[in-house]
Design a protein around this motif. Structure first.
Motif, PDB file in Angstrom:
ATOM      1  N   ILE A 212     -59.318  18.964  -7.144  1.00 16.53           N
ATOM      2  CA  ILE A 212     -60.110  20.131  -6.741  1.00 16.53           C
ATOM      3  C   ILE A 212     -59.218  21.365  -6.880  1.00 16.53           C
ATOM      4  O   ILE A 212     -58.152  21.439  -6.274  1.00 16.53           O
ATOM      5  N   PRO A 213     -59.646  22.332  -7.695  1.00  6.63           N
ATOM      6  CA  PRO A 213     -58.749  23.445  -8.026  1.00  6.63           C
ATOM      7  C   PRO A 213     -58.802  24.618  -7.056  1.00  6.63           C
ATOM      8  O   PRO A 213     -59.781  24.823  -6.336  1.00  6.63           O
ATOM      9  N   LEU A 214     -57.699  25.381  -7.062  1.00  7.93           N
ATOM     10  CA  LEU A 214     -57.595  26.692  -6.423  1.00  7.93           C
ATOM     11  C   LEU A 214     -57.897  26.666  -4.924  1.00  7.93           C
ATOM     12  O   LEU A 214     -58.552  27.557  -4.384  1.00  7.93           O
ATOM     13  N   VAL A 215     -57.404  25.655  -4.249  1.00  7.90           N
ATOM     14  CA  VAL A 215     -57.612  25.578  -2.801  1.00  7.90           C
ATOM     15  C   VAL A 215     -56.612  26.486  -2.098  1.00  7.90           C
ATOM     16  O   VAL A 215     -55.434  26.519  -2.444  1.00  7.90           O
ATOM     17  N   GLY A 216     -57.079  27.220  -1.104  1.00  5.21           N
ATOM     18  CA  GLY A 216     -56.206  28.077  -0.320  1.00  5.21           C
ATOM     19  C   GLY A 216     -56.280  27.788   1.168  1.00  5.21           C
ATOM     20  O   GLY A 216     -55.502  28.327   1.949  1.00  5.21           O
ATOM     21  N   ALA A 217     -57.253  26.943   1.566  1.00  9.09           N
ATOM     22  CA  ALA A 217     -57.436  26.631   2.985  1.00  9.09           C
ATOM     23  C   ALA A 217     -57.831  25.177   3.124  1.00  9.09           C
ATOM     24  O   ALA A 217     -58.560  24.631   2.276  1.00  9.09           O
ATOM     25  N   ILE A 218     -57.396  24.522   4.172  1.00  5.71           N
ATOM     26  CA  ILE A 218     -57.720  23.125   4.398  1.00  5.71           C
ATOM     27  C   ILE A 218     -59.228  22.932   4.509  1.00  5.71           C
ATOM     28  O   ILE A 218     -59.783  21.927   4.073  1.00  5.71           O
TER      29      ILE A 218
END
Length: 888
Positions: A720-726
């Motif tokens: 899953i791309p470009l995650v910035g938060a849990i």
């Protein structure tokens, strides 16, 4: 301040950073008892002070005085002594070899008085005036900043007046007159007289060598070779020995093995009645080193013995500079020699077979960049070719391009995207820009030790030297050979292995090394180079800890990567599967105005995606395949706003109804973002467009289930791309797991599919301990992580100001080419440490372009990643460097 000046006997070969390569190796040869002219070395520490302050350290003068006095006592004569002068050379020497990039001044100590003493002592007035001429010429150009053409033009005029084209035909009177001409030129161009005080000559020459560390060509060479800018250069001051005392004297360069092929034997060049710069400059054509046996067998035999001693001592190919002074052999320099990529592999395995080194050491001595060179194509031997001439193959490779005669023309043509061959009589250090820009270099003068040959080998650039049949007229921009003349823009091809030069562009074929990796050439088929590559690749694979995967989106790429040794796919970019004819389906998805239209568009795409994943998973059967869900903004799948606006306007002018184009334009305008790299993309797309990620996951799972039923072993991993938060990752993971369970239940096939994320935002790296709670693996997307860390858009900045940043030293190398260890690298290290603190079994990889960069691979090994992923062609390089990284 520590000691700044060292006698040759006080150093050794391990003091490279302090004494530079030249000084350290002169010291080593001195301590081995070899015939080295006495001298001393001014350390690189003094250079660093000079570069930082503009002045040499205050205590340096006293230390030099002390060593000059000791040298004078040892030699029994003094600098500037009228009846028998001591002369010295002042030569640069950095810790890393930079051939021809910095300055040298010979014959320091000569003046209007001592030149007569040298003439009397040598019994050779011509020699004395030639030595003085050389000093003024080198001093004027190197120390006083004069243009070299001033002196060259004067020499040409003197030869024309004499009716000759050979320097040796100028007699003592001619050279004395030339000295007067040179001194007048110095006065005219600098406003001062040539200095007569030998100590002033020595001090000014030393400072000029220090300053040459930051010359344009030295900076360019360091950038090209990734040499640190803060090393500085040492200066070796060596009592002169003379190869230009007559035909019983001479100078040469020798290699203990062929630097082009790696074969043992007698390799090098020799030039009678000459000083050292005449050989490397290629001004006069040399004779092969083997001819020295007939010219001076005593010196030849002594040289062979010394060469064997040095190779045995250094346990490597040695590059040696020597002078014969009236039958006496003197050693002026040695270093571990530069070599071609092919020679590097052959020499490494040969030294193992000879018991000099072990296989670990052999692996250390080859590099991924060299392996990449060996994978370049070569000329097709069966193709029809028009041979122009054959000369010396100085640096292997197959290069075709348009003829250019100047470095400026080479750079300009390369900037236009044209391939060129730089054709010169001989190259000099000022040609470095053009040599870098050109596909290959062709010279009419010089041999395997000329400037062109040595620098080309170091850069892995194809080079042919000493093509005597070529009459190169740079001023008129034409080359004549055997009655045929051609000029700029004429296409030629050069073979750096055979030395052949062809008219026109010659077709190329795959290299034997690529054929080996493809499996079409066995390692025991008789190709010595392939056998050497195989041995070292096998050892690298045996000892490396890092896995090597590939970035591949098609079955063909995956299959080739597997043949090249890939251990899986580290990045499949699913957005690449939506191009071509499928754009229409994506357009329908984007233009959908309700759930039914959106679901219909997704239903069109799902079987196409399933077919993609069937092929990909089957090609990588039994190996992991990390599939990144769609990442880029949706507007990238639509026509450009400008093109659509033009189409709509033109249709209206014609009275047509541009219905579809109007809808598309409205969609593009709706999706338009000022900073799309930071907008609606990655995990955000999956959360905002219902069913998009689910469609892709269903296609992956269905393909995997079908293959399992067929007895295959598909191993998909969903990223899953470009995650910035849990929270983003957890929501997306919940949806992915739900679809996986649905397909497993419907198909009756169960398997485990790891779900992970791409770490490409600084925030993700910093909170990696949280994100690891919902991830089975991390893959660091270093392309975007570099962009978001630096605040750069790569597409915008690389073509705008990166070149200036490199020139100004802000970058040593582009951060998109090699990992920025201090910034981006620090975030990766943080992500690794925090992720594994939460989940010790967290699998960690990297899938940016840095995955194939040799320097970056060593960093990824250091921080504890499990694998790197790179394009198929770079897999062998990554495998080799991953092995070398374990030996750091």
């Amino acid at each position: 301040m520590p000691k700044l000046v060292y006698d040759f006997a006080e150093g050794n070969k391990d003091m490279l950073e302090l004494l530079g390569g030249k000084g350290a190796n002169l010291a080593e040869m001195t301590n081995l008892g070899l015939p080295v002219p006495p001298g001393f070395t001014i350390s690189a520490e003094a250079c660093k002070v000079y570069l930082a302050t503009g002045s040499v350290p205050a205590e340096l003068a006293d230390e030099i005085d002390h060593h000059v006095d000791a040298l004078q006592q040892k030699m029994g004569k003094k600098l500037g002594q009228a009846d028998d002068p001591l002369l010295v050379s002042v030569r640069s020497g950095a810790a890393v070899s930079m051939p021809g990039m910095m300055e040298t001044v010979l014959n320091v100590g000569l003046n209007d008085d001592s030149v007569n003493g040298l003439a009397h002592q040598s019994g050779n007035p011509r020699f004395a005036w030639d030595a003085y001429r050389r000093l003024i010429q080198m001093f004027g150009k190197t120390v006083l900043g004069m243009e070299g053409d001033v002196f060259e033009d004067a020499i040409e005029a003197a030869k024309q007046a004499k009716g000759t084209t050979n320097d040796l035909d100028l007699d003592a009177d001619d050279l004395e007159a030339l000295v007067d001409t040179f001194k007048a030129a110095v006065r005219e161009h600098t406003g001062r007289d040539f200095p007569q005080d030998p100590r002033e000559q020595l001090d000014l020459a030393t400072e000029a060598v220090f300053g040459s560390w930051n010359s344009e060509r030295a900076i360019l060479y360091r950038r090209q070779e990734r040499i640190a800018a803060d090393l500085g250069t040492a200066v070796s001051v060596c009592s002169m020995v003379f190869g230009n005392l007559g035909m019983d004297s001479g100078t040469g360069v020798a290699f203990t093995r062929d630097p082009s092929s790696g074969q043992p034997g007698v390799y090098g060049d020799y030039l009678q009645n000459a000083q050292g710069e005449d050989v490397v400059a290629g001004i006069r054509n040399t004779v092969p080193l083997a001819d020295l046996e007939q010219i001076d067998k005593t010196s030849y035999d002594a040289l062979m013995e010394i060469m064997a001693t040095l190779e045995g001592h250094y346990k490597d190919l040695c590059d040696i500079e020597f002078t014969v002074e009236r039958g006496k052999l003197w050693m002026l320099q040695t270093r571990v020699g530069k070599r071609t990529a092919a020679a590097a592999f052959r020499i490494a395995t040969s030294l193992v077979d000879e018991g000099m080194i072990d296989t670990d050491e052999a692996l250390k001595r080859v590099k991924g960049a060299q392996l990449a060179q060996l994978m370049f194509p070569r000329f097709d031997s069966d193709a029809s070719k028009e041979l122009i001439t054959k000369a010396i193959g100085a640096s292997p490779g197959a290069a075709s391009g348009k003829v250019v005669f100047t470095s400026a023309a080479a750079v300009e043509a390369a900037d236009r995207g044209e391939k060129v061959i730089l054709v010169r009589r001989e190259t000099n250090p000022d040609d470095l820009h053009g040599m870098i820009a050109a596909q290959g270099i062709l010279t009419s003068r010089g041999g395997k030790t000329s400037h062109a040959a040595v620098v080309a080998r170091g850069m892995g650039k194809t080079c042919v030297c000493g093509a005597e049949e070529l009459d190169v007229n740079v001023a008129a921009e034409k080359v004549t050979v055997n009655g045929t003349t051609f000029g700029p823009g004429e296409m030629i091809s050069i073979d750096g292995t055979t030395g052949e030069v062809f008219l026109g562009e010659v077709p190329v074929v795959p290299s034997p090394v690529v054929q080996y990796f493809e499996g079409s050439l066995a390692p025991d088929a008789g190709d010595e180079l392939v056998a050497s590559v195989h041995r070292l690749m096998t050892h690298a694979d045996e000892i490396r800890r890092l896995g090597v995967r590939t970035n591949a989106d098609t079955a063909d790429d995956a299959a080739r990567a597997r043949r090249f040794g890939a251990q899986g796919i580290g990045l499949c970019r699913t957005e690449h599967m939506f191009l071509g004819e499928r754009r229409e389906s994506v357009e329908r998805l984007i233009l959908s105005e309700n759930d039914a239209e959106r679901d219909a568009a997704l239903a069109e795409l799902e079987p196409l995606q399933r077919g993609d994943f069937l092929e990909l998973l089957e090609a990588m059967d039994g190996l992991p395949v990390t599939i990144r869900l769609i990442d880029p903004p949706l507007h990238e799948f639509l026509p450009s706003m400008e093109d659509l606006a033009v189409k709509v306007a033109l249709a209206k002018e014609r009275g047509e109804e541009p219905g579809h184009e109007v809808k598309l334009l409205a969609a593009v305008q709706r999706l338009h973002e000022q900073n799309p790299m930071l907008g609606l993309r990655g995990v955000r797309l999956g959360l905002m467009i219902p069913g998009l990620f689910a469609m892709q996951v269903r296609a992956i799972a269905s393909a995997a289930a079908e293959l399992r039923k067929a007895g295959k072993d598909p191993r998909p991993e969903i990223m899953i791309p470009l995650v910035g938060a849990i929270q983003e990752l957890q929501l997306a993971r919940d949806e992915v797991e739900g679809v996986l369970n649905e397909v497993a239940e419907a198909s009756g096939v169960e398997w485990s599919t790891p779900i992970g994320t791409m770490i490409e935002l600084p925030r993700a790296a910093v909170i990696a301990d949280q994100i690891a709670e919902a991830a089975d693996f991390f893959s660091f997307g270093t392309n975007d992580l570099t962009q978001t860390t630096w605040g750069f858009s790569r597409d915008d900045v690389e073509g705008s100001f990166f070149s200036r940043y490199l020139e100004k030293g802000i970058f040593a190398v582009s951060p998109f080419e090699s990992i920025d260890r201090e910034g981006v690298g620090s975030l990766i290290r943080t992500g690794v440490e925090r992720g594994r603190a939460t989940r010790p079994d967290l699998k960690l990889g990297i899938c940016g372009e840095h995955g194939g960069d040799p320097d970056s691979i060593h960093f990824f090994h250091e921080v504890g990643l499990d694998y790197v992923s790179c394009s198929p062609f770079r897999i062998p390089v990554a495998r080799l460097e991953a092995g070398r990284a374990t030996l750091d």
